[in-house]
Motif scaffolding. Structure first.
Motif, PDB file in Angstrom:
ATOM      1  N   GLU A 101      -1.574   2.101 -11.310  1.00  0.00           N
ATOM      2  CA  GLU A 101      -0.809   2.049 -10.068  1.00  0.00           C
ATOM      3  C   GLU A 101      -0.260   0.649  -9.818  1.00  0.00           C
ATOM      4  O   GLU A 101       0.913   0.472  -9.441  1.00  0.00           O
ATOM      5  N   LEU A 102      -1.082  -0.351 -10.036  1.00  0.00           N
ATOM      6  CA  LEU A 102      -0.636  -1.733  -9.830  1.00  0.00           C
ATOM      7  C   LEU A 102       0.469  -2.116 -10.818  1.00  0.00           C
ATOM      8  O   LEU A 102       1.466  -2.744 -10.443  1.00  0.00           O
ATOM      9  N   VAL A 103       0.287  -1.747 -12.083  1.00  0.00           N
ATOM     10  CA  VAL A 103       1.311  -2.050 -13.092  1.00  0.00           C
ATOM     11  C   VAL A 103       2.625  -1.357 -12.733  1.00  0.00           C
ATOM     12  O   VAL A 103       3.710  -1.945 -12.875  1.00  0.00           O
ATOM     13  N   SER A 104       2.534  -0.133 -12.248  1.00  0.00           N
ATOM     14  CA  SER A 104       3.734   0.597 -11.831  1.00  0.00           C
ATOM     15  C   SER A 104       4.433  -0.121 -10.682  1.00  0.00           C
ATOM     16  O   SER A 104       5.663  -0.291 -10.686  1.00  0.00           O
ATOM     17  N   ARG A 105       3.665  -0.571  -9.706  1.00  0.00           N
ATOM     18  CA  ARG A 105       4.252  -1.296  -8.560  1.00  0.00           C
ATOM     19  C   ARG A 105       4.854  -2.625  -8.995  1.00  0.00           C
ATOM     20  O   ARG A 105       5.892  -3.047  -8.472  1.00  0.00           O
ATOM     21  N   ILE A 106       4.186  -3.289  -9.917  1.00  0.00           N
ATOM     22  CA  ILE A 106       4.722  -4.550 -10.434  1.00  0.00           C
ATOM     23  C   ILE A 106       6.067  -4.311 -11.116  1.00  0.00           C
ATOM     24  O   ILE A 106       7.036  -5.049 -10.898  1.00  0.00           O
ATOM     25  N   ASN A 107       6.145  -3.270 -11.933  1.00  0.00           N
ATOM     26  CA  ASN A 107       7.403  -2.951 -12.611  1.00  0.00           C
ATOM     27  C   ASN A 107       8.516  -2.615 -11.636  1.00  0.00           C
ATOM     28  O   ASN A 107       9.682  -2.946 -11.872  1.00  0.00           O
ATOM     29  N   ASP A 108       8.171  -1.985 -10.532  1.00  0.00           N
ATOM     30  CA  ASP A 108       9.178  -1.574  -9.542  1.00  0.00           C
ATOM     31  C   ASP A 108       9.870  -2.774  -8.895  1.00  0.00           C
ATOM     32  O   ASP A 108      11.042  -2.677  -8.518  1.00  0.00           O
ATOM     33  N   ILE A 109       9.138  -3.882  -8.730  1.00  0.00           N
ATOM     34  CA  ILE A 109       9.726  -5.025  -8.010  1.00  0.00           C
ATOM     35  C   ILE A 109       9.806  -6.276  -8.870  1.00  0.00           C
ATOM     36  O   ILE A 109      10.018  -7.378  -8.370  1.00  0.00           O
ATOM     37  N   ALA A 110       9.643  -6.105 -10.179  1.00  0.00           N
ATOM     38  CA  ALA A 110       9.623  -7.259 -11.085  1.00  0.00           C
ATOM     39  C   ALA A 110      10.948  -8.010 -11.080  1.00  0.00           C
ATOM     40  O   ALA A 110      12.027  -7.417 -11.076  1.00  0.00           O
ATOM     41  N   VAL A 111      10.841  -9.334 -11.064  1.00  0.00           N
ATOM     42  CA  VAL A 111      11.986 -10.234 -11.199  1.00  0.00           C
ATOM     43  C   VAL A 111      11.541 -11.372 -12.122  1.00  0.00           C
ATOM     44  O   VAL A 111      10.338 -11.580 -12.315  1.00  0.00           O
ATOM     45  N   PRO A 112      12.462 -12.119 -12.707  1.00  0.00           N
ATOM     46  CA  PRO A 112      12.045 -13.244 -13.549  1.00  0.00           C
ATOM     47  C   PRO A 112      11.213 -14.253 -12.749  1.00  0.00           C
ATOM     48  O   PRO A 112      11.664 -14.768 -11.727  1.00  0.00           O
ATOM     49  N   VAL A 113      10.000 -14.505 -13.196  1.00  0.00           N
ATOM     50  CA  VAL A 113       9.116 -15.431 -12.496  1.00  0.00           C
ATOM     51  C   VAL A 113       8.151 -16.049 -13.495  1.00  0.00           C
ATOM     52  O   VAL A 113       7.716 -15.390 -14.451  1.00  0.00           O
ATOM     53  N   ARG A 114       7.843 -17.317 -13.299  1.00  0.00           N
ATOM     54  CA  ARG A 114       6.876 -18.029 -14.149  1.00  0.00           C
ATOM     55  C   ARG A 114       5.700 -18.417 -13.273  1.00  0.00           C
ATOM     56  O   ARG A 114       5.791 -19.334 -12.455  1.00  0.00           O
ATOM     57  N   ILE A 115       4.595 -17.711 -13.439  1.00  0.00           N
ATOM     58  CA  ILE A 115       3.406 -17.894 -12.610  1.00  0.00           C
ATOM     59  C   ILE A 115       2.401 -18.756 -13.368  1.00  0.00           C
ATOM     60  O   ILE A 115       2.055 -18.456 -14.511  1.00  0.00           O
ATOM     61  N   MET A 116       1.938 -19.813 -12.726  1.00  0.00           N
ATOM     62  CA  MET A 116       0.885 -20.631 -13.339  1.00  0.00           C
ATOM     63  C   MET A 116      -0.440 -20.388 -12.648  1.00  0.00           C
ATOM     64  O   MET A 116      -0.509 -20.303 -11.426  1.00  0.00           O
ATOM     65  N   HIS A 117      -1.500 -20.262 -13.445  1.00  0.00           N
ATOM     66  CA  HIS A 117      -2.857 -20.266 -12.896  1.00  0.00           C
ATOM     67  C   HIS A 117      -3.545 -21.534 -13.386  1.00  0.00           C
ATOM     68  O   HIS A 117      -3.120 -22.146 -14.373  1.00  0.00           O
ATOM     69  N   VAL A 118      -4.609 -21.945 -12.714  1.00  0.00           N
ATOM     70  CA  VAL A 118      -5.333 -23.160 -13.096  1.00  0.00           C
ATOM     71  C   VAL A 118      -6.835 -22.880 -13.100  1.00  0.00           C
ATOM     72  O   VAL A 118      -7.614 -23.500 -12.386  1.00  0.00           O
ATOM     73  N   CYS A 119      -7.236 -21.930 -13.931  1.00  0.00           N
ATOM     74  CA  CYS A 119      -8.645 -21.527 -13.953  1.00  0.00           C
ATOM     75  C   CYS A 119      -8.988 -20.949 -15.319  1.00  0.00           C
ATOM     76  O   CYS A 119      -8.340 -19.989 -15.767  1.00  0.00           O
ATOM     77  N   GLY A 120      -9.989 -21.514 -15.971  1.00  0.00           N
ATOM     78  CA  GLY A 120     -10.428 -20.992 -17.254  1.00  0.00           C
ATOM     79  C   GLY A 120     -10.912 -19.564 -17.171  1.00  0.00           C
ATOM     80  O   GLY A 120     -10.688 -18.760 -18.091  1.00  0.00           O
ATOM     81  N   SER A 121     -11.569 -19.205 -16.064  1.00  0.00           N
ATOM     82  CA  SER A 121     -12.048 -17.831 -15.901  1.00  0.00           C
ATOM     83  C   SER A 121     -10.887 -16.854 -15.764  1.00  0.00           C
ATOM     84  O   SER A 121     -10.961 -15.717 -16.233  1.00  0.00           O
ATOM     85  N   HIS A 122      -9.800 -17.298 -15.113  1.00  0.00           N
ATOM     86  CA  HIS A 122      -8.615 -16.441 -15.029  1.00  0.00           C
ATOM     87  C   HIS A 122      -8.004 -16.228 -16.411  1.00  0.00           C
ATOM     88  O   HIS A 122      -7.644 -15.102 -16.779  1.00  0.00           O
ATOM     89  N   GLU A 123      -7.899 -17.303 -17.195  1.00  0.00           N
ATOM     90  CA  GLU A 123      -7.323 -17.163 -18.534  1.00  0.00           C
ATOM     91  C   GLU A 123      -8.183 -16.255 -19.398  1.00  0.00           C
ATOM     92  O   GLU A 123      -7.662 -15.434 -20.175  1.00  0.00           O
ATOM     93  N   HIS A 124      -9.485 -16.358 -19.243  1.00  0.00           N
ATOM     94  CA  HIS A 124     -10.392 -15.485 -19.997  1.00  0.00           C
ATOM     95  C   HIS A 124     -10.151 -14.024 -19.627  1.00  0.00           C
ATOM     96  O   HIS A 124     -10.024 -13.158 -20.511  1.00  0.00           O
ATOM     97  N   ALA A 125     -10.064 -13.733 -18.337  1.00  0.00           N
ATOM     98  CA  ALA A 125      -9.825 -12.351 -17.887  1.00  0.00           C
ATOM     99  C   ALA A 125      -8.470 -11.840 -18.372  1.00  0.00           C
ATOM    100  O   ALA A 125      -8.335 -10.680 -18.787  1.00  0.00           O
TER     101      ALA A 125
END
Length: 350
Positions: A7-31
């Motif tokens: 459901e989340l992936v579907s919603r993301i696809n519905d409103i997707a636009v070009p975007v570059r998102i940065m995270h700053v967490c090793g645990s996030h990169e692992h997930a």
């Protein structure tokens, strides 16, 4: 969970636009890597890793500062993943193999216990980490450890690093996933100005795959509504004001200084140092440590650009070849929170 992901992936696809998102967490990169989250997202939605590994961003200069104590009858205590972080010419592991008294501890409390049990020893603890671990160091200092104990503060602050990356324009990032662990301490307020000043949409996220996908969706929704702010996806652990008690301890013990990070130039107000009233616990003062002319990166290593979100580990010619977890050349391959170490575990081998 599977249906929620779809459901989340579907919603993301519905409103997707070009975007570059940065995270700053090793645990996030692992997930993200473990669960193949990048492969679930549309091509125009890019997630890049920033300086989210606290061990990786400790510069060669500070490793050399610790190494300068080796021949001064000092016991150096540190976390295990700090051992192999490269200095300008060697690591603490190299020094240990040559007979230096370098010991791995699980936390600062173990270092204090060592000092208490061995009053004849001078014990120095390398206090590394972001806002998540700094309160523990502060609390230890406030509890007046023994006179033979001191720290080498390598604590760093996440918001100033993000401010540098955004204002430099180098990484072309236009959205942020804020680190859940850091935000449990400092809350979401320190990140507000990235939205108000720079128009950056943001979401604080937890550490399971649904947390990450929800953060991406919230960011895309902000872009669609032209309403940049900080969405707190991780409300089960993060409050807007953060942990006031922890912040008070940090404010009592530390002063904010400007210093370089690995892969970064000297950044304003980006590190924590002990205040003058705690100089008796500051190893830099006690041992008059001064290191100059430091070589930052081993030849061929692109850890700096990786930490700044400009490169991926697979862009490095050393990755998975001469540089691997068993033989790390760059700091990003040393720690399990390092982007290269994580990529090595989850990138398909040829």
């Amino acid at each position: 969970m599977k249906n929620l992901s779809k459901e989340l992936v579907s919603r993301i696809n519905d409103i997707a636009v070009p975007v570059r998102i940065m995270h700053v967490c090793g645990s996030h990169e692992h997930a993200i890597m473990e669960n193949g989250i990048r492969s679930l997202l549309p091509e125009e939605v890019e997630i890049v890793a920033g300086p989210g590994c606290p061990v990786c961003v400790v510069p060669s200069r500070e490793i050399d500062e610790a190494l300068s104590l080796v021949n001064r009858d000092v016991t150096i205590t540190t976390f295990g993943d700090m051992l192999r972080v490269p200095g300008s010419n060697q690591s603490l592991a190299d020094a240990k193999s040559k007979g230096a008294d370098v010991r791995v501890v699980y936390g600062i409390n173990n270092a204090v216990e060592l000092a208490e049990k061995n009053p004849e020893k001078k014990v120095v603890f390398i206090a590394a980490g972001f806002e998540t671990t700094a309160p523990t160091t502060a609390s230890t200092i406030l509890n007046e450890p023994p006179e033979n104990f001191s720290i080498l503060s390598c604590h760093r602050l996440i918001p100033p690093a993000l401010d540098f990356l955004i204002s430099s324009g180098e990484t072309n990032l236009n959205a942020l996933i804020e680190p859940g662990h850091v935000c449990t301490i400092i809350g979401t307020k320190p990140f507000d100005h990235f939205s108000t000043k720079y128009g950056i949409p943001q979401a604080t996220a937890g550490f399971n795959p649904l947390d990450i996908l929800m953060a991406v969706y919230l960011i895309l929704r902000q872009i669609k509504n032209d309403d940049p702010h900080v969405d707190n996806e991780y409300k089960r652990a993060v409050r807007e004001e953060g942990n006031i008690v922890a912040q008070k301890a940090m404010d009592e013990v530390f002063t904010v200084k400007s210093r370089e990070w690995r892969g970064f130039p000297k950044m304003p107000n980006s590190v924590l140092e002990l205040k003058d009233e705690f100089t008796q616990y500051n190893a830099r003062d006690i041992y008059d440590i001064e290191v100059k002319d430091v070589k930052e990166a081993p030849k061929g290593c692109i850890c700096g650009p990786i930490l700044r979100g400009l490169k991926r580990p697979t862009d490095c010619k050393l990755f998975g070849k001469s540089c691997n977890p068993m033989h790390p050349i760059g700091a990003c391959m040393v720690s399990k929170e390092g982007t290269c170490n994580i990529a090595h575990r989850y990138t398909p081998k040829n």
